[in-house]
Scaffold this active site. Structure first.
Site, PDB file in Angstrom:
ATOM      1  N   ASN A 286      22.095 -15.716 -29.990  1.00 18.07           N
ATOM      2  CA  ASN A 286      22.548 -14.319 -29.983  1.00 18.07           C
ATOM      3  C   ASN A 286      22.170 -13.570 -31.249  1.00 18.07           C
ATOM      4  OD1 ASN A 286      24.430 -11.988 -29.279  1.00 18.07           O
ATOM      5  ND2 ASN A 286      25.420 -12.773 -31.155  1.00 18.07           N
TER       6      ASN A 286
ATOM      7  N   GLU B 288      29.565 -20.775 -24.193  1.00 20.28           N
ATOM      8  CA  GLU B 288      30.787 -20.538 -24.946  1.00 20.28           C
ATOM      9  C   GLU B 288      31.233 -19.108 -24.691  1.00 20.28           C
ATOM     10  OE1 GLU B 288      30.795 -19.231 -28.685  1.00 20.28           O
ATOM     11  OE2 GLU B 288      32.778 -19.909 -29.252  1.00 20.28           O
TER      12      GLU B 288
ATOM     13  N   ASP C 256      25.897 -20.786 -27.647  1.00 18.01           N
ATOM     14  CA  ASP C 256      26.831 -20.202 -28.597  1.00 18.01           C
ATOM     15  C   ASP C 256      27.000 -18.690 -28.350  1.00 18.01           C
ATOM     16  OD1 ASP C 256      28.212 -20.400 -31.325  1.00 18.01           O
ATOM     17  OD2 ASP C 256      26.738 -18.814 -31.706  1.00 18.01           O
TER      18      ASP C 256
HETATM   19  C1  QV4 Z   1      31.420 -11.731 -43.386  1.00 22.57           C
HETATM   20  C2  QV4 Z   1      32.332 -10.597 -42.985  1.00 22.57           C
HETATM   21  C3  QV4 Z   1      31.576  -9.612 -42.117  1.00 22.57           C
HETATM   22  C4  QV4 Z   1      30.357  -9.120 -42.871  1.00 22.57           C
HETATM   23  C5  QV4 Z   1      29.486 -10.325 -43.178  1.00 22.57           C
HETATM   24  C6  QV4 Z   1      28.246  -9.907 -43.935  1.00 22.57           C
HETATM   25  O1  QV4 Z   1      33.420 -11.136 -42.211  1.00 22.57           O
HETATM   26  O2  QV4 Z   1      32.429  -8.508 -41.795  1.00 22.57           O
HETATM   27  O3  QV4 Z   1      29.635  -8.176 -42.110  1.00 22.57           O
HETATM   28  O4  QV4 Z   1      30.202 -11.280 -43.965  1.00 22.57           O
HETATM   29  O5  QV4 Z   1      27.340 -10.996 -43.895  1.00 22.57           O
HETATM   30  C7  QV4 Z   1      30.732 -16.593 -41.476  1.00 22.57           C
HETATM   31  C8  QV4 Z   1      31.913 -16.141 -42.324  1.00 22.57           C
HETATM   32  C9  QV4 Z   1      32.170 -14.649 -42.114  1.00 22.57           C
HETATM   33  C10 QV4 Z   1      30.898 -13.865 -42.449  1.00 22.57           C
HETATM   34  C11 QV4 Z   1      29.810 -14.377 -41.502  1.00 22.57           C
HETATM   35  C12 QV4 Z   1      28.470 -13.656 -41.709  1.00 22.57           C
HETATM   36  O6  QV4 Z   1      33.076 -16.876 -41.911  1.00 22.57           O
HETATM   37  O7  QV4 Z   1      33.228 -14.230 -42.959  1.00 22.57           O
HETATM   38  O8  QV4 Z   1      31.124 -12.468 -42.203  1.00 22.57           O
HETATM   39  O9  QV4 Z   1      29.593 -15.794 -41.718  1.00 22.57           O
HETATM   40  O10 QV4 Z   1      28.060 -13.782 -43.027  1.00 22.57           O
HETATM   41  C13 QV4 Z   1      31.065 -19.540 -37.151  1.00 22.57           C
HETATM   42  C14 QV4 Z   1      32.353 -19.289 -37.963  1.00 22.57           C
HETATM   43  C15 QV4 Z   1      32.341 -17.919 -38.601  1.00 22.57           C
HETATM   44  C16 QV4 Z   1      31.062 -17.760 -39.403  1.00 22.57           C
HETATM   45  C17 QV4 Z   1      29.895 -17.863 -38.425  1.00 22.57           C
HETATM   46  C18 QV4 Z   1      28.549 -17.613 -39.079  1.00 22.57           C
HETATM   47  O11 QV4 Z   1      33.472 -19.376 -37.079  1.00 22.57           O
HETATM   48  O12 QV4 Z   1      33.464 -17.810 -39.474  1.00 22.57           O
HETATM   49  O13 QV4 Z   1      31.066 -16.473 -40.076  1.00 22.57           O
HETATM   50  O14 QV4 Z   1      29.885 -19.189 -37.883  1.00 22.57           O
HETATM   51  O15 QV4 Z   1      28.369 -18.482 -40.158  1.00 22.57           O
HETATM   52  C19 QV4 Z   1      34.444 -15.146 -31.447  1.00 22.57           C
HETATM   53  C20 QV4 Z   1      33.155 -15.327 -30.641  1.00 22.57           C
HETATM   54  C21 QV4 Z   1      32.786 -16.782 -30.500  1.00 22.57           C
HETATM   55  C22 QV4 Z   1      32.764 -17.457 -31.859  1.00 22.57           C
HETATM   56  C23 QV4 Z   1      34.151 -17.290 -32.504  1.00 22.57           C
HETATM   57  C24 QV4 Z   1      34.223 -17.949 -33.861  1.00 22.57           C
HETATM   58  O16 QV4 Z   1      33.305 -14.752 -29.345  1.00 22.57           O
HETATM   59  O17 QV4 Z   1      31.506 -16.891 -29.883  1.00 22.57           O
HETATM   60  O18 QV4 Z   1      34.433 -15.904 -32.648  1.00 22.57           O
HETATM   61  N1  QV4 Z   1      32.406 -18.867 -31.742  1.00 22.57           N
HETATM   62  C25 QV4 Z   1      31.000 -19.230 -31.961  1.00 22.57           C
HETATM   63  C26 QV4 Z   1      30.898 -20.550 -32.721  1.00 22.57           C
HETATM   64  C27 QV4 Z   1      31.386 -20.344 -34.167  1.00 22.57           C
HETATM   65  C28 QV4 Z   1      30.419 -19.401 -34.884  1.00 22.57           C
HETATM   66  C29 QV4 Z   1      29.897 -18.343 -34.018  1.00 22.57           C
HETATM   67  C30 QV4 Z   1      30.203 -18.239 -32.692  1.00 22.57           C
HETATM   68  C31 QV4 Z   1      28.841 -17.478 -34.591  1.00 22.57           C
HETATM   69  O19 QV4 Z   1      31.674 -21.534 -32.078  1.00 22.57           O
HETATM   70  O20 QV4 Z   1      31.472 -21.570 -34.858  1.00 22.57           O
HETATM   71  O21 QV4 Z   1      31.126 -18.761 -35.971  1.00 22.57           O
HETATM   72  O22 QV4 Z   1      27.630 -18.181 -34.347  1.00 22.57           O
HETATM   73  O23 QV4 Z   1      35.530 -15.525 -30.668  1.00 22.57           O
HETATM   74 CA    CA Z   2      24.589  -9.689 -29.015  1.00 25.54          CA
END
Ligand code: QV4
Ligand code: CA
Length: 531
Positions: free
Chosen positions: A134, A267, A231
């Protein structure tokens, strides 16, 4: 307002004869139905998520443990190039920030990945890849070569030369929110076209981007993977991912039957109440059923007046998605650490006694394709109910590389690896699921409280005591007479039981006495634990 697609559909139906159209629909429908099939080798039923494991360790685990114990497949962490984050230090979630589709990551090189896929396939254990398609890295990801293969990139310029992707390949012009991020989960356009926590959102309606994603997934299919955990599926338009899935090759005939389609499980966190529902995706493949773990946690914790005997209608009776569409789990890598969905009811390895019961229940019940979590420990630090260390990555060496998984003489794992899948009660319930596969749930009994029992045809029977007093009852197991080893307190070794024995009389009845003080207050027997 008829969309472009709608107009095509009208022209399409006018130009074809009835039977030709029928044939094509069957093919298309059949095609997507096939993506619900986990392609498990016969007699195998369960998937284990070896979260953050190195490829070399997964290969070894397939040969020494998963193959011999009847596990059906492994979900592996994202294998493609990801950002390397320094603050916090090497978080587990850096792997959810792609930099390219080069196959080098925290878990190892492309050669090690290829070797692992081959070795696991050779012992009947499928590999399912966690596909992050994505988005790319966070908008604050910086610029440089802090990436797992050393590829240069610039988050601010949205420049990923190692794919290549340029700013033309992202959704920013489509997202209408001020921040560019998802601000309202009740607006489907935001959820799909804006950034999830700041992650640069790919324009998957573009042929070029679709091609890059399909090429990435097809390379893995040709290497021998059996399918994908997709994902952040909620954040992609169904029509876009449908187009990509249709471009996927059939599975490698070295290990799979000719024409076998990749297993797709998406997911989609849907606990109800949002604009986007799992129903938008179930025609494309299976979907993760997050209600399952959230509810099972409440039932075993006895929260909200929940009682175990209410689970007599477990599955679709609890308004979960239909069995053929579901992938189920007690916890996952997100909600075991407060990310994603499920909240505090989620039971994890930290609550090991409850966890064994909940995982045992999941593996004994016929509903869904089951996934067992395999974790690592981290030093949790709760401040105001939030774990400040929820970001911590896997057991690592001082240079940041992931530690190899050590196996102790008692078959447990060391060095911080939890290896829930190796806990006797869980391993033996994976085997139980294999032995009873295809058998209906019958002979339900309960005490109108938290003591329940049920059988699976004449192949297995399980009894739970989650009340605060002893269970002491004679039940009809539906099984043939004989002496069976309880596979929870021990197992059958040679012709003896290392744990409890259950005597089933010729009429199928057996007496069960389970103290509520037992470490594992449940008993399970099956056709292959008979001595
Ligand atoms: C931060 C700020 C943002 C800002 C950004 C700037 O919050 O507002 O714009 O910095 O870069 C990490 C950090 C997060 C950070 C982000 C981007 O925790 O604070 O944003 O990186 O830098 C995992 C973790 C997230 C992590 C992300 C990317 O859970 O914390 O973010 O990886 O590293 C929803 C979705 C669902 C998702 C779930 C967690 O519908 O799809 O949230 N689950 C999947 C995966 C999960 C993963 C992601 C999606 C993203 O299972 O592990 O998120 O790929 O419910
Ligand atoms: Ca998208």
């Amino acid at each position: 307002m008829r969309t472009r697609k709608g107009r095509e559909r009208v022209q399409f139906s006018l130009s074809l004869g009835k039977n030709m159209k029928f044939l094509i629909l069957v093919t298309l429908f059949g095609l997507s139905l096939a993506q619900h099939n986990p392609q498990l080798k016969s007699g195998r039923t369960a998937i284990v998520h070896l979260f953050e494991w190195r490829w070399a360790d997964i290969a070894a685990e397939c040969e020494r443990f998963l193959g011999p114990n009847g596990f059906g497949g492994v979900q592996i962490s994202p294998p493609n190039e990801h950002i390397i984050v320094s603050s916090p230090w090497r978080p587990w979630w850096q792997r959810y920030q792609p930099i390219s589709y080069n196959l080098c990551s925290r878990s190892g090189s492309e050669a090690e990945l290829r070797d692992m896929i081959t070795r696991c396939n050779n012992v009947g254990v499928n590999i399912y890849v966690d596909a992050v398609i994505n988005h790319m890295c966070g908008s604050g990801g910086g610029e440089g070569t802090h990436s797992s293969c050393g590829s240069w990139f610039s988050a601010s310029k949205k420049d990923f030369p190692s794919v290549p992707y340029s700013s033309l390949d992202f959704n920013d012009n489509k997202c209408k929110t001020g921040s560019g991020e998802i601000e309202n989960y009740n607006d489907p356009y935001q959820v799909r076209d804006c950034r999830l926590v700041g992650l640069l959102d790919l324009a998957l309606e573009k042929e070029y981007v679709r091609g890059k994603v399909a090429d990435f997934m097809n390379k893995l299919i040709d290497m021998g993977v059996a399918g994908f955990r997709v994902d952040a599926s909620k954040h992609m338009w169904p029509g876009d991912v449908d187009t990509i899935y249709r471009r996927l090759n059939n599975l490698n005939t070295k290990w799979f039957p000719s024409g076998a389609r990749p297993f797709i499980f998406q997911e989609v966190i849907d606990l109800g109440g949002e604009a986007i529902s799992y129903t938008d995706y179930v025609h494309l493949g299976r979907v993760t059923e997050f209600k399952y773990g959230a509810k099972l946690g409440k039932v075993f914790r006895k929260w909200d007046e929940e009682k175990l005997f209410y689970t007599r209608t477990w599955g679709e009776g609890w308004s979960f998605m239909s069995d053929g569409n579901a992938v189920v789990f007690v916890d996952n890598h997100d909600n075991q650490r407060g990310h994603g969905a499920g909240g505090s009811s989620i039971i994890t390895f930290w609550d090991s006694r409850l966890y064994k019961m909940a995982v045992g229940y999941m593996l004994a019940h016929p509903y869904g394709v089951t996934r067992v979590m395999s974790s690592y420990r981290w030093n949790r630090n709760f401040v105001n109910g939030k774990d400040q260390n929820d970001w911590m990555g896997p057991p690592s060496n001082t240079n940041g590389s992931t530690k190899s998984v050590s196996v102790n003489p008692d078959q447990t794992c060391g060095d911080g690896w939890v290896c829930e899948h190796r806990w006797r009660q869980i391993t033996n319930m994976v085997i139980f699921r294999n032995v009873v596969n295809g058998q209906p749930q019958i002979n339900w009994w309960d005490n109108q409280s938290n003591q329940v029992a049920f059988g699976r045809g004449d192949r297995g029977f399980i009894v739970f005591n989650n009340d605060d007093w002893t269970l002491n009852v004679t039940l009809n197991t539906g099984m043939s007479g004989g002496t069976y080893c309880d596979v929870i307190s021990g197992q059958k070794e040679g012709n003896t039981c290392t744990g409890k024995q259950i005597l089933v009389s010729h009429d199928g009845n057996a007496h069960f006495k389970i103290s509520n003080l037992d470490e594992d207050p449940f008993v399970a027997i099956h056709a292959e634990s008979k001595i």
